[in-house]
Design a protein around this motif. Sequence first.
Motif, short mmCIF file in Angstrom:
data_model
loop_
_atom_site.label_atom_id
_atom_site.label_comp_id
_atom_site.label_asym_id
_atom_site.label_seq_id
_atom_site.Cartn_x
_atom_site.Cartn_y
_atom_site.Cartn_z
N PRO A 13 13.92 10.40 -4.48
CA PRO A 13 13.75 11.80 -3.80
C PRO A 13 13.68 11.40 -2.41
CG PRO A 13 11.98 11.04 -4.79
CD PRO A 13 13.26 10.00 -5.50
N ASP A 14 13.37 12.44 -1.24
CA ASP A 14 13.09 11.91 0.19
C ASP A 14 11.93 11.11 0.33
OD1 ASP A 14 15.59 13.37 0.82
OD2 ASP A 14 14.29 15.32 1.37
N LEU A 15 10.96 11.26 -0.39
CA LEU A 15 9.66 10.54 -0.25
C LEU A 15 9.87 9.00 -0.33
CD1 LEU A 15 6.56 10.59 -0.41
CD2 LEU A 15 6.88 10.32 -3.23
N THR A 16 10.98 8.56 -0.95
CA THR A 16 11.05 6.92 -1.02
C THR A 16 12.04 6.51 0.02
OG1 THR A 16 13.20 7.16 -2.34
CG2 THR A 16 10.77 6.95 -3.70
N SER A 17 12.54 7.58 0.61
CA SER A 17 13.67 7.15 1.92
C SER A 17 12.85 7.01 3.41
CB SER A 17 14.47 8.44 1.85
OG SER A 17 15.27 8.53 0.84
N ASP A 18 11.69 6.86 3.40
CA ASP A 18 10.87 6.74 4.66
C ASP A 18 10.17 5.33 4.48
OD1 ASP A 18 8.70 6.46 6.51
OD2 ASP A 18 9.26 8.45 7.03
N ASP A 19 10.09 4.34 5.41
CA ASP A 19 9.69 3.16 5.36
C ASP A 19 8.11 2.98 5.05
OD1 ASP A 19 8.99 3.36 7.94
OD2 ASP A 19 10.10 1.65 8.55
N VAL A 20 7.54 4.11 5.25
CA VAL A 20 6.28 4.05 4.84
C VAL A 20 6.01 3.80 3.52
CG1 VAL A 20 5.55 4.99 7.16
CG2 VAL A 20 5.98 6.66 5.27
N PHE A 21 6.93 4.43 2.57
CA PHE A 21 6.65 4.39 1.28
C PHE A 21 6.31 3.02 0.60
CE2 PHE A 21 8.21 3.67 -3.04
CZ PHE A 21 7.88 4.89 -3.89
N ARG A 22 5.27 3.16 -0.22
CA ARG A 22 4.88 1.87 -0.78
C ARG A 22 4.14 2.06 -2.25
NH1 ARG A 22 -0.68 0.07 2.73
NH2 ARG A 22 -1.31 1.89 2.36
N LEU A 23 4.33 1.17 -3.23
CA LEU A 23 3.42 1.36 -4.30
C LEU A 23 2.20 0.46 -4.49
CD1 LEU A 23 6.52 1.25 -6.67
CD2 LEU A 23 5.25 3.32 -5.89
N GLU A 24 1.35 0.52 -5.07
CA GLU A 24 0.19 -0.16 -5.01
C GLU A 24 -0.17 -0.48 -6.65
OE1 GLU A 24 -3.48 1.27 -3.58
OE2 GLU A 24 -4.57 -0.74 -3.87
N THR A 25 -0.37 -1.77 -6.98
CA THR A 25 -0.82 -2.35 -8.12
C THR A 25 -2.14 -3.00 -7.90
OG1 THR A 25 0.04 -4.62 -8.15
CG2 THR A 25 1.45 -2.67 -8.90
N LYS A 26 -2.98 -3.61 -9.16
CA LYS A 26 -4.13 -4.20 -8.97
C LYS A 26 -4.11 -5.42 -8.02
CE LYS A 26 -7.73 -6.43 -11.66
NZ LYS A 26 -7.97 -6.88 -13.28
N ARG A 27 -3.17 -6.09 -8.08
CA ARG A 27 -3.18 -7.25 -7.02
C ARG A 27 -1.89 -7.23 -5.96
NH1 ARG A 27 -2.12 -11.85 -11.20
NH2 ARG A 27 -0.67 -10.35 -12.13
N LEU A 28 -0.81 -6.28 -5.92
CA LEU A 28 0.26 -6.17 -5.32
C LEU A 28 0.36 -4.92 -4.46
CD1 LEU A 28 2.76 -7.65 -7.76
CD2 LEU A 28 1.68 -8.84 -6.13
N TRP A 29 1.17 -5.22 -3.35
CA TRP A 29 1.79 -3.96 -2.37
C TRP A 29 3.20 -4.16 -2.97
CZ3 TRP A 29 -0.88 -0.02 -1.20
CH2 TRP A 29 -2.03 -0.29 -0.73
N LEU A 30 3.94 -3.12 -3.27
CA LEU A 30 5.35 -2.96 -3.23
C LEU A 30 6.05 -2.07 -1.83
CD1 LEU A 30 4.34 -3.71 -6.24
CD2 LEU A 30 6.58 -2.69 -6.83
N ARG A 31 6.60 -2.47 -0.88
CA ARG A 31 6.90 -1.89 0.03
C ARG A 31 8.24 -2.15 0.78
NH1 ARG A 31 7.43 -5.86 3.60
NH2 ARG A 31 5.92 -7.50 3.61
N TRP A 32 9.00 -1.21 1.47
CA TRP A 32 10.21 -1.59 2.07
C TRP A 32 10.34 -3.15 2.64
CZ3 TRP A 32 13.61 2.17 4.85
CH2 TRP A 32 13.93 3.42 4.23
N PRO A 33 11.19 -3.97 2.53
CA PRO A 33 11.49 -5.11 3.22
C PRO A 33 11.47 -4.82 4.52
CG PRO A 33 13.38 -4.56 2.06
CD PRO A 33 12.60 -3.72 1.53
N ARG A 34 10.94 -6.02 5.58
CA ARG A 34 11.02 -5.72 7.11
C ARG A 34 11.76 -6.98 7.52
NH1 ARG A 34 4.51 -5.38 6.67
NH2 ARG A 34 4.31 -3.30 5.66
N ALA A 35 12.18 -6.86 8.87
CA ALA A 35 12.88 -8.03 9.72
C ALA A 35 11.96 -9.36 9.52
CB ALA A 35 13.13 -7.57 10.77
N SER A 36 10.63 -9.07 9.46
CA SER A 36 9.79 -10.10 9.67
C SER A 36 9.48 -10.79 8.16
CB SER A 36 8.40 -9.86 10.08
OG SER A 36 7.60 -8.60 9.23
N ASP A 37 10.01 -10.30 7.20
CA ASP A 37 10.22 -10.90 5.76
C ASP A 37 11.27 -11.77 5.77
OD1 ASP A 37 8.10 -9.23 5.08
OD2 ASP A 37 9.12 -7.67 4.30
N ALA A 38 12.25 -12.00 6.62
CA ALA A 38 13.33 -12.70 6.30
C ALA A 38 13.22 -14.21 5.91
CB ALA A 38 14.33 -12.49 7.47
#
Length: 228
Positions: A13-38
Amino acid sequence: MLPDLKFPDVKFPDLTSDDVFRLETKRLWLRWPRASDAAAIAAFAALPEVARMTAAIPHPYPAREADRFILQARAENAAGAALHLALSQKTGARPVIGLVTAVMTETGEAEIGYAVAPQAWGNGFATEAVKALVDAIFNLSAAPRIRANSRLGNLASQRVLEKAGFSHIDTGLDLLPARGGLHSCNRFCLERTDWRRSGLERRMPPMAQQSRSATETLAEAAAEALGE
């Protein structure tokens, strides 16, 4: 410059097609990869013990391969063709410690893959991330099932899938492009009906960029598409 990319008709869905989309777990953030992650991605993706268990990570790892991956991952996310997410811990310096990916197939099913940096092995991060990804797929799409495979002998990966509710289906030869051909793999599957019946079902909490009603609306739309 990216090559011409072909995307499937079945999309996230469109919701996931924006780079502000992220998922949260107890210990982690799951987010779009960024240039700074290389640099962080290259540090673990270049290790043979990581690459050899995957279908897509080349070894030796080419220079600037992480930059290429990030560009393509973001393009596929934006098109709704896939969901490539980087894992970072909520505490500490928060460098990327792994990646999870979901791809929608032409049949409407989802296929997932994952890789975690060796220094983070043994802490349950892969299981935590895969469970969050499963919840996102079933809550935000009408996919009836999710498939995954694991190279024969990769017991750690098999345990991750089993803890996330997947069942072993069979063993066979699967194409692993970065490994140069067909390799013996164990195949796993998680049916939406089993996700619900077994108590694995978890509603996604509202994310920073959305309201609870938006999450519920997407879940209801997926259920409607399935005729439930």
